[in-house]
Design a protein around this motif. Structure first.
Motif, PDB file in Angstrom:
ATOM      1  N   TYR A  61      49.386 -15.101   7.028  1.00  0.00           N
ATOM      2  CA  TYR A  61      50.255 -15.446   5.900  1.00  0.00           C
ATOM      3  C   TYR A  61      50.969 -14.211   5.357  1.00  0.00           C
ATOM      4  N   LEU A  62      50.210 -13.153   5.173  1.00  0.00           N
ATOM      5  CA  LEU A  62      50.800 -11.930   4.618  1.00  0.00           C
ATOM      6  C   LEU A  62      51.871 -11.359   5.546  1.00  0.00           C
ATOM      7  N   SER A  63      51.614 -11.405   6.853  1.00  0.00           N
ATOM      8  CA  SER A  63      52.576 -10.854   7.808  1.00  0.00           C
ATOM      9  C   SER A  63      53.870 -11.659   7.836  1.00  0.00           C
ATOM     10  N   LEU A  64      53.792 -12.939   7.428  1.00  0.00           N
ATOM     11  CA  LEU A  64      54.986 -13.784   7.367  1.00  0.00           C
ATOM     12  C   LEU A  64      55.696 -13.670   6.025  1.00  0.00           C
ATOM     13  N   GLY A  65      55.177 -12.822   5.141  1.00  0.00           N
ATOM     14  CA  GLY A  65      55.835 -12.568   3.872  1.00  0.00           C
ATOM     15  C   GLY A  65      55.387 -13.444   2.722  1.00  0.00           C
ATOM     16  N   HIS A  66      54.298 -14.184   2.900  1.00  0.00           N
ATOM     17  CA  HIS A  66      53.819 -15.080   1.858  1.00  0.00           C
ATOM     18  C   HIS A  66      52.840 -14.370   0.923  1.00  0.00           C
ATOM     19  N   HIS A  67      52.641 -14.944  -0.257  1.00  0.00           N
ATOM     20  CA  HIS A  67      51.694 -14.415  -1.227  1.00  0.00           C
ATOM     21  C   HIS A  67      50.359 -15.149  -1.068  1.00  0.00           C
ATOM     22  N   VAL A  68      49.264 -14.433  -1.240  1.00  0.00           N
ATOM     23  CA  VAL A  68      47.937 -15.043  -1.151  1.00  0.00           C
ATOM     24  C   VAL A  68      47.100 -14.593  -2.336  1.00  0.00           C
ATOM     25  N   ASP A  69      46.701 -15.541  -3.172  1.00  0.00           N
ATOM     26  CA  ASP A  69      45.751 -15.288  -4.253  1.00  0.00           C
ATOM     27  C   ASP A  69      44.352 -15.588  -3.746  1.00  0.00           C
ATOM     28  N   LEU A  70      43.373 -14.893  -4.281  1.00  0.00           N
ATOM     29  CA  LEU A  70      41.983 -15.103  -3.867  1.00  0.00           C
ATOM     30  C   LEU A  70      41.148 -15.605  -5.039  1.00  0.00           C
ATOM     31  N   VAL A  71      40.396 -16.656  -4.788  1.00  0.00           N
ATOM     32  CA  VAL A  71      39.442 -17.199  -5.757  1.00  0.00           C
ATOM     33  C   VAL A  71      38.068 -16.641  -5.415  1.00  0.00           C
ATOM     34  N   PRO A  72      37.338 -16.086  -6.376  1.00  0.00           N
ATOM     35  CA  PRO A  72      36.012 -15.536  -6.068  1.00  0.00           C
ATOM     36  C   PRO A  72      35.058 -16.622  -5.575  1.00  0.00           C
ATOM     37  N   PRO A  73      34.383 -16.382  -4.451  1.00  0.00           N
ATOM     38  CA  PRO A  73      33.426 -17.377  -3.944  1.00  0.00           C
ATOM     39  C   PRO A  73      32.158 -17.396  -4.792  1.00  0.00           C
ATOM     40  N   MET A  74      31.513 -18.550  -4.865  1.00  0.00           N
ATOM     41  CA  MET A  74      30.283 -18.691  -5.641  1.00  0.00           C
ATOM     42  C   MET A  74      29.089 -18.849  -4.704  1.00  0.00           C
ATOM     43  N   PRO A  75      28.005 -18.143  -4.946  1.00  0.00           N
ATOM     44  CA  PRO A  75      26.777 -18.364  -4.164  1.00  0.00           C
ATOM     45  C   PRO A  75      26.332 -19.820  -4.290  1.00  0.00           C
ATOM     46  N   GLY A  76      25.813 -20.350  -3.198  1.00  0.00           N
ATOM     47  CA  GLY A  76      25.338 -21.727  -3.213  1.00  0.00           C
ATOM     48  C   GLY A  76      26.418 -22.755  -2.977  1.00  0.00           C
ATOM     49  N   GLN A  77      27.661 -22.309  -2.731  1.00  0.00           N
ATOM     50  CA  GLN A  77      28.771 -23.230  -2.479  1.00  0.00           C
ATOM     51  C   GLN A  77      29.403 -22.896  -1.124  1.00  0.00           C
ATOM     52  N   PRO A  78      28.757 -23.294  -0.028  1.00  0.00           N
ATOM     53  CA  PRO A  78      29.204 -22.886   1.306  1.00  0.00           C
ATOM     54  C   PRO A  78      30.562 -23.444   1.710  1.00  0.00           C
ATOM     55  N   ASP A  79      31.000 -24.547   1.078  1.00  0.00           N
ATOM     56  CA  ASP A  79      32.284 -25.142   1.444  1.00  0.00           C
ATOM     57  C   ASP A  79      33.419 -24.716   0.530  1.00  0.00           C
ATOM     58  N   MET A  80      33.158 -23.782  -0.381  1.00  0.00           N
ATOM     59  CA  MET A  80      34.216 -23.358  -1.297  1.00  0.00           C
ATOM     60  C   MET A  80      35.350 -22.651  -0.575  1.00  0.00           C
ATOM     61  N   VAL A  81      35.093 -22.192   0.638  1.00  0.00           N
ATOM     62  CA  VAL A  81      36.148 -21.589   1.457  1.00  0.00           C
ATOM     63  C   VAL A  81      37.295 -22.571   1.672  1.00  0.00           C
ATOM     64  N   PHE A  82      37.002 -23.871   1.599  1.00  0.00           N
ATOM     65  CA  PHE A  82      38.034 -24.888   1.795  1.00  0.00           C
ATOM     66  C   PHE A  82      38.775 -25.104   0.480  1.00  0.00           C
ATOM     67  N   SER A  83      39.578 -24.120   0.125  1.00  0.00           N
ATOM     68  CA  SER A  83      40.207 -24.084  -1.189  1.00  0.00           C
ATOM     69  C   SER A  83      41.197 -25.223  -1.416  1.00  0.00           C
ATOM     70  N   ALA A  84      41.729 -25.805  -0.352  1.00  0.00           N
ATOM     71  CA  ALA A  84      42.660 -26.917  -0.526  1.00  0.00           C
ATOM     72  C   ALA A  84      42.036 -28.050  -1.322  1.00  0.00           C
ATOM     73  N   ASN A  85      40.734 -28.203  -1.216  1.00  0.00           N
ATOM     74  CA  ASN A  85      40.050 -29.308  -1.899  1.00  0.00           C
ATOM     75  C   ASN A  85      39.890 -29.085  -3.396  1.00  0.00           C
ATOM     76  N   GLY A  86      40.232 -27.868  -3.867  1.00  0.00           N
ATOM     77  CA  GLY A  86      39.954 -27.512  -5.254  1.00  0.00           C
ATOM     78  C   GLY A  86      40.933 -28.032  -6.280  1.00  0.00           C
ATOM     79  N   GLY A  87      42.019 -28.678  -5.861  1.00  0.00           N
ATOM     80  CA  GLY A  87      42.988 -29.218  -6.808  1.00  0.00           C
ATOM     81  C   GLY A  87      44.370 -29.303  -6.202  1.00  0.00           C
ATOM     82  N   LEU A  88      45.342 -29.658  -7.033  1.00  0.00           N
ATOM     83  CA  LEU A  88      46.738 -29.763  -6.619  1.00  0.00           C
ATOM     84  C   LEU A  88      47.590 -29.107  -7.689  1.00  0.00           C
ATOM     85  N   ILE A  89      48.401 -28.117  -7.301  1.00  0.00           N
ATOM     86  CA  ILE A  89      49.242 -27.373  -8.231  1.00  0.00           C
ATOM     87  C   ILE A  89      50.713 -27.660  -7.931  1.00  0.00           C
ATOM     88  N   VAL A  90      51.443 -28.071  -8.958  1.00  0.00           N
ATOM     89  CA  VAL A  90      52.890 -28.258  -8.864  1.00  0.00           C
ATOM     90  C   VAL A  90      53.514 -27.595 -10.083  1.00  0.00           C
TER      91      VAL A  90
END
Length: 285
Positions: A61-90
């Motif tokens: 993503y970065l090499s294509l010129g896009h911006h990437v924000d990072l959400v801090p991962p939480m212990p005990g939440q192994p699927d939190m890497v799937f950030s798409a599931n965390g909501g919808l922003i418009v």
């Protein structure tokens, strides 16, 4: 029903648009439970390889010129890497997630808190939904999946929250339990080109297949084989389509339609039923 202008334009009209993505590092990623047909706790995750694969995706993503924000991962939440599931922003508004399974319930408030920290107005969901897993935003509407993880009531709530029409699509194959593993947005229609999608028809009810044909008569139809390697769990900037490397026929279809496929290997995340899009929330404008 409004029919979108989905006529294929000349190859030269494919232009990327800078995007703003949200990802969560896979520090705690593992398959510790089984809540979808892909998960098997007896199959070990190579954590070092997963970290490398995720980092390659972020750097793509970065090499294509896009911006990437990072959400801090939480212990005990192994699927939190799937950030798409965390909501919808418009724009400056967000619709939060309310997960189906107790194993992921803590992710909803965590992502909502992060979105508020970014100055977004977040609506707490009253109904079960799993964010961009089942909500895919186009410039003129939101495509919304239901059948397994997101309720029809959530579709109504999302439309009211984000002030965009929502088109409901029924998923019927449990292997494709989220919309983002059954359908990919190739062009959101926010630029000079029309909205364009790819999908696997077998994931949808007969009525929803008719809806998709009416809305996108020139859509790319993807094979079951490519759908089963989560080939449709892809991310597009309007020209470059970051796609799972195993979906080779789909990559050829993309090239034929004037897109540039960018294959990445996220095979470790496939063990949990996720791939490129699952790991990527977008801050839609």
């Amino acid at each position: 029903m409004t029919v979108l202008d989905t006529r294929v334009r000349p190859t030269s009209s494919r232009l990327p648009r800078t995007r703003h993505y949200v990802m969560c590092p896979p520090d705690h990623f593992a398959v510790e439970y089984a809540i979808n047909p892909w998960m098997d706790t007896a199959v070990a995750v190579d954590h070092s390889r997963a970290l490398l694969q995720w980092d390659v995706l972020r750097n793509t993503y970065l090499s294509l010129g896009h911006h990437v924000d990072l959400v801090p991962p939480m212990p005990g939440q192994p699927d939190m890497v799937f950030s798409a599931n965390g909501g919808l922003i418009v724009g400056d508004r967000a619709y939060g997630a309310r997960f189906t399974f107790a194993e992921r319930a803590a992710e909803g408030p965590a992502f909502a808190a992060w979105m508020r920290s970014q100055g977004l107005t977040v609506t707490e969901p009253g109904f079960t939904n799993e964010g961009e897993g089942d909500f895919l935003a186009l410039g003129s509407m939101i495509l919304a999946g239901t059948g397994f993880r997101t309720s029809l009531d959530a579709h109504i709530e999302a439309a009211a929250t984000l002030d965009r029409p929502v088109v409901s699509l029924e998923l019927v194959d449990p292997r494709f339990y989220h919309l983002d593993v059954a359908l990919a947005v190739l062009d959101d229609g926010n630029g000079d080109t029309p909205a364009d999608v790819a999908y696997y028809p077998g994931a949808f009810s007969r009525h929803s297949r008719r809806t998709l044909r009416d809305l996108f008569p020139d859509a790319t139809i993807v094979s079951e084989a490519d759908a089963l390697v989560l080939g449709l769990n892809a991310v597009s900037d309007g020209q470059n389509v970051i796609v799972p490397s195993q979906a080779r026929d789909f990559a050829e279809q993309l090239t034929d339609r004037g897109y540039t496929p960018v294959p990445v290997d996220l095979s470790e995340f496939l063990k949990s039923g996720g791939s490129v899009k699952c790991c990527t929330m977008e801050r839609h404008r």
